[in-house]
Scaffold this active site. Structure first.
Site, PDB file in Angstrom:
ATOM      1  N   LEU A   1     -65.415 -39.858  50.995  1.00 19.82           N
ATOM      2  CA  LEU A   1     -66.021 -38.820  50.164  1.00 19.82           C
ATOM      3  C   LEU A   1     -66.280 -39.330  48.744  1.00 19.82           C
ATOM      4  O   LEU A   1     -66.401 -38.540  47.800  1.00 19.82           O
ATOM      5  CB  LEU A   1     -65.112 -37.584  50.117  1.00 19.82           C
ATOM      6  CG  LEU A   1     -64.883 -36.900  51.465  1.00 19.82           C
ATOM      7  CD1 LEU A   1     -63.859 -35.783  51.344  1.00 19.82           C
ATOM      8  CD2 LEU A   1     -66.194 -36.372  52.027  1.00 19.82           C
TER       9      LEU A   1
ATOM     10  N   ARG B   1     -64.322 -40.885  46.686  1.00 18.90           N
ATOM     11  CA  ARG B   1     -63.170 -40.510  45.845  1.00 18.90           C
ATOM     12  C   ARG B   1     -63.312 -39.078  45.311  1.00 18.90           C
ATOM     13  O   ARG B   1     -62.902 -38.754  44.212  1.00 18.90           O
ATOM     14  CB  ARG B   1     -62.998 -41.493  44.683  1.00 18.90           C
ATOM     15  CG  ARG B   1     -62.961 -42.933  45.131  1.00 18.90           C
ATOM     16  CD  ARG B   1     -62.764 -43.904  43.989  1.00 18.90           C
ATOM     17  NE  ARG B   1     -63.154 -45.241  44.415  1.00 18.90           N
ATOM     18  CZ  ARG B   1     -62.441 -46.036  45.198  1.00 18.90           C
ATOM     19  NH1 ARG B   1     -61.281 -45.618  45.632  1.00 18.90           N
ATOM     20  NH2 ARG B   1     -62.868 -47.234  45.546  1.00 18.90           N
ATOM     21  N   GLY B   2     -63.926 -38.246  46.147  1.00 19.05           N
ATOM     22  CA  GLY B   2     -64.081 -36.838  45.796  1.00 19.05           C
ATOM     23  C   GLY B   2     -65.405 -36.502  45.147  1.00 19.05           C
ATOM     24  O   GLY B   2     -65.792 -35.328  45.078  1.00 19.05           O
TER      25      GLY B   2
ATOM     26  N   TYR C   1     -48.233 -46.644  46.696  1.00 15.95           N
ATOM     27  CA  TYR C   1     -48.606 -45.303  46.243  1.00 15.95           C
ATOM     28  C   TYR C   1     -47.379 -44.580  45.679  1.00 15.95           C
ATOM     29  O   TYR C   1     -46.426 -44.265  46.413  1.00 15.95           O
ATOM     30  CB  TYR C   1     -49.201 -44.473  47.379  1.00 15.95           C
ATOM     31  CG  TYR C   1     -50.432 -45.076  48.026  1.00 15.95           C
ATOM     32  CD1 TYR C   1     -51.229 -46.004  47.363  1.00 15.95           C
ATOM     33  CD2 TYR C   1     -50.814 -44.716  49.316  1.00 15.95           C
ATOM     34  CE1 TYR C   1     -52.353 -46.554  47.956  1.00 15.95           C
ATOM     35  CE2 TYR C   1     -51.949 -45.252  49.918  1.00 15.95           C
ATOM     36  CZ  TYR C   1     -52.704 -46.173  49.236  1.00 15.95           C
ATOM     37  OH  TYR C   1     -53.828 -46.708  49.826  1.00 15.95           O
TER      38      TYR C   1
END
Length: 332
Positions: free
Chosen positions: A208, A210-211, A58
């Site tokens: 979620l 990815r939103g 990341y």
């Protein structure tokens, strides 16, 4: 509000009922704001959301360094998970390979410890299974890290039932991390029964969607130029976006009826699937962290769970969960 703790797997790990996915703080989900991300990390500890998830890939190391600044003063308050195997290079951002070779396992762990500024990792995951290295060799090297005191518990991510069983014979696996949400339920058929049989905890990432399941992404323009979701995830692009929007509107309507937000309801659905599931919703903002944490207080009846699943039927979810290149890296 005080977040309760639960056992993760059967090897002794205890974590907060909800975790915090930190990936978006450094890459993929829009512009970075390290100041707000740092404030979010401190707020997470104050709320009892102390199971943090990062990875060396990341931000190509940046995310671990960001977390390391908070860990300098609050290490004992956090159960930290990081990962190796998605090998990238700062000098060549397009370079990407899956590496499970034993020598690389050791080198990656040492590099993560240095970036994080800590002397041990609570939970160390193989981020993706290397098809060219027997899982026994990779987990054997991970077990050596446990013996050396550099790692406490071992985990796998996106591993198949057969791989999980082979790995678990080499060294007890504490947790499996795989995508799971209202709109991605493939783990229910074989993966969840396998980990439950073996006493392995399950960590749903992207709970979620990815939103998307928060109902805050209502048009493609809501994803900024630095947001990779439309590029990496087919469900966010083309006709799939509009079809999936219909499903999210149904979730939102049920949430409004219950007096909560759509994302909170989607997260409560995952939590309702069992205390052996510890979701790690990601955010880089205190506002959404607090909303997510509050979802742990929501109780769903069997009828409400059934209503939600009927609102998001599997055969109506449009698009694959990953682009073809990324799907290739999933262990089958």
């Amino acid at each position: 509000m005080s977040m309760k703790t639960v056992k993760l797997g059967s090897q002794g790990a205890v974590v907060s009922r909800e975790g915090l996915g930190c990936m978006g703080m450094s890459e993929f989900y829009g512009e970075r704001n390290d100041e707000e991300s740092t404030a979010t990390l401190h707020r997470a500890i104050d709320l009892g959301v102390t199971f943090w998830d990062t990875a060396d890939t990341y931000g190509i190391g940046d995310n671990e360094e960001l977390l390391g600044k908070t860990l300098k003063t609050r290490r004992d308050e956090v159960f930290l998970a990081t990962k190796f195997a998605n090998h990238r290079k700062k000098e060549d951002p397009k370079f990407w390979e899956i590496n499970g070779k034993p020598a690389y396992v050791h080198a990656a762990c040492d590099a993560s410890l240095k970036r994080l500024g800590i002397d041990y990792i609570d939970l160390y995951y193989q981020h993706r299974v290397d098809p060219n290295v027997p899982i026994e060799e990779t987990v054997g090297a991970m077990a050596e890290l446990v013996k050396a005191g550099k790692v406490k518990y071992l985990g796998l991510s996106e591993a198949s039932p057969a791989t999980i069983r082979r790995a678990h014979k080499v060294h007890p696996i504490t947790a499996l991390q795989t995508e799971y949400s209202l709109w991605e339920r493939h783990v229910e058929a074989e993966i969840l029964p396998t980990v439950r049989e073996l006493g392995i905890g399950f960590v749903p990432y992207s709970p979620l969607g990815r939103g998307f399941l928060t109902a805050t992404i209502t048009k493609k323009e809501d994803l900024g130029p630095a947001d990779f979701r439309a590029e990496r995830y087919p469900r966010f692009s083309g006709e799939a976006f509009d079809k999936n929007q219909v499903l999210v509107e149904r979730v939102k309507a049920i949430a409004e009826k219950k007096g909560v937000k759509a994302g909170q309801l989607a997260l409560a659905w995952v939590l309702a699937k069992g205390e052996d599931l510890v979701p790690i919703p990601g955010t880089k903002r205190r506002k959404y962290l607090e909303e997510n944490a509050a979802a742990a207080e929501i109780q769903l009846s069997a009828a409400e769970i059934a209503e939600l699943e009927a609102a998001v039927p599997l055969d109506e979810i449009a698009g694959e969960r990953y682009a073809p290149a990324n799907l290739k890296s999933i262990d089958k």
